[in-house]
Design a protein around this motif. Structure first.
Motif, short mmCIF file in Angstrom:
data_model
loop_
_atom_site.label_atom_id
_atom_site.label_comp_id
_atom_site.label_asym_id
_atom_site.label_seq_id
_atom_site.Cartn_x
_atom_site.Cartn_y
_atom_site.Cartn_z
N TYR A 298 7.06 37.78 78.28
CA TYR A 298 8.37 38.43 78.15
C TYR A 298 9.35 37.71 79.06
N ARG A 299 10.53 37.34 78.53
CA ARG A 299 11.57 36.66 79.28
C ARG A 299 12.74 37.61 79.51
N PHE A 300 13.37 37.47 80.65
CA PHE A 300 14.49 38.34 80.96
C PHE A 300 15.55 37.55 81.74
N GLY A 301 16.77 38.09 81.74
CA GLY A 301 17.84 37.40 82.46
C GLY A 301 18.59 36.47 81.55
N ARG A 302 18.63 35.21 81.91
CA ARG A 302 19.44 34.21 81.21
C ARG A 302 18.67 33.67 79.99
N LEU A 303 18.90 34.30 78.83
CA LEU A 303 18.19 33.92 77.60
C LEU A 303 19.14 33.11 76.72
N THR A 304 19.26 31.83 76.99
CA THR A 304 20.18 30.97 76.24
C THR A 304 19.51 30.39 75.01
#
Length: 309
Positions: A298-304
């Motif tokens: 799971y990724r979070f924060g700056r999802l470019t």
């Protein structure tokens, strides 16, 4: 564009070296490396924490691996690692927790790490990392046969661990070298048992991401592992990404195993599954006892963008 072509020369040299290592490592492998999993191309951080800087978002990765299904005491591995970016200094900090069980053996390792990136020019970066933690190993030999003097004494050992990693990367490839497990002192009685879990481990890694067309990308990757007294093992894999969402891959390891890999990138989530089997009659279990591996991130924060490299 000239910069990209100039970068091709060291890339070809590095991958040629890697192929040479793969051929060298294709000899008989009597022992496994202490730390291994198939989906390294999607989560290299446990092998080289400097890799965490290739994605500017924070992330949590988990993995469960069950080897040789159907055999009692077969290896079971659990892994979780997470990192937080420190954008003000182009850095990242994180934690890696690893647990492995094999019959009477049980190993647990916890490492904290810090990584820092340096921009070399508009196209390339250099990332370095330091990690420190503790490794614990236990082998309950007395549970085998307490009346046999050979198995009378259990083995216990806990030692500090330090390591480092270096990665050179651009927007389309990376090359790295790391030693996340540097053993400074011996394990005492476990050293007498010729235990490979407390030896220093070294890794060489590389990957390339290229466009086949607008919807399909291809990523070859490799990981070479070495520890003193343990035969060199090399992984080489290739993954096709369709619309940056579906990944279809294949992996070959020089201990005569192959794996098929399926991954999905859905918004901030990544799910992966691999099915590994032996391709030699000399392998334990041969084609009958496969290895299953499941990963969830799971990724979070700056999802470019979706991190495919």
């Amino acid at each position: 564009m000239n910069k990209i072509y100039n970068d091709t020369i060291p890339l070809i040299v590095a991958f040629s070296l890697c192929l040479l290592l793969i051929v060298t490592g294709n000899s008989a492998v009597a022992q496994q490396q202490a730390f291994s999993y198939t989906q390294y191309m999607d989560n290299l951080t446990p092998f080289n924490p400097a890799y965490s800087l290739l994605d500017k978002a924070g992330s949590i990765h988990s993995l469960a691996r069950k080897q040789w299904v159907g055999i009692d005491g077969a290896p079971v591995t659990y892994l979780i690692n997470g990192n937080m970016p420190i954008e003000s200094i182009d850095g990242a900090a994180g934690l890696i927790v690893f647990n492995n069980q094999l019959a009477i053996e049980h190993q647990t390792e916890v490492n904290a790490y810090f990584a820092k990136g340096i921009q070399l020019d508009p196209y390339s970066y250099l990332a370095v990392s330091l990690n420190a933690g503790v490794r614990s190993y236990a082998a309950n030999y007395s549970t085998l046969d307490s009346s046999d003097p050979t198995f009378r004494n259990d083995v216990r050992g806990t030692k500090p661990n330090i390591g480092f990693g270096v990665i050179y990367y651009t927007g389309w490839y990376y090359l790295g070298i790391s030693a996340p497990e540097l053993t400074i002192t011996s394990l005492g009685t476990a050293s007498v048992q010729n235990n490979s879990n407390f030896r220093s481990h070294y890794y060489f890694s590389g990957a390339l991401l290229t466009n086949i067309n607008e919807d399909i990308k291809f990523k070859p990757a490799t990981l070479v592992a070495y520890a003193k007294g343990v035969p060199l093992v090399a992984d080489i894999s290739g993954t096709l990404y369709i619309k940056e969402t579906l990944g279809l891959g294949i992996n070959y390891r020089t201990d005569k195993t192959m794996a098929g890999i399926l991954t999905l990138n859905i918004n901030a989530f990544h799910v992966g599954y691999s099915y590994q089997l032996g391709i030699s009659s000399a392998n334990l279990g041969g084609f009958n006892n496969a290895t299953h591996e499941i990963s969830l991130s799971y990724r979070f924060g700056r999802l470019t963008t979706t991190p495919l490299l």
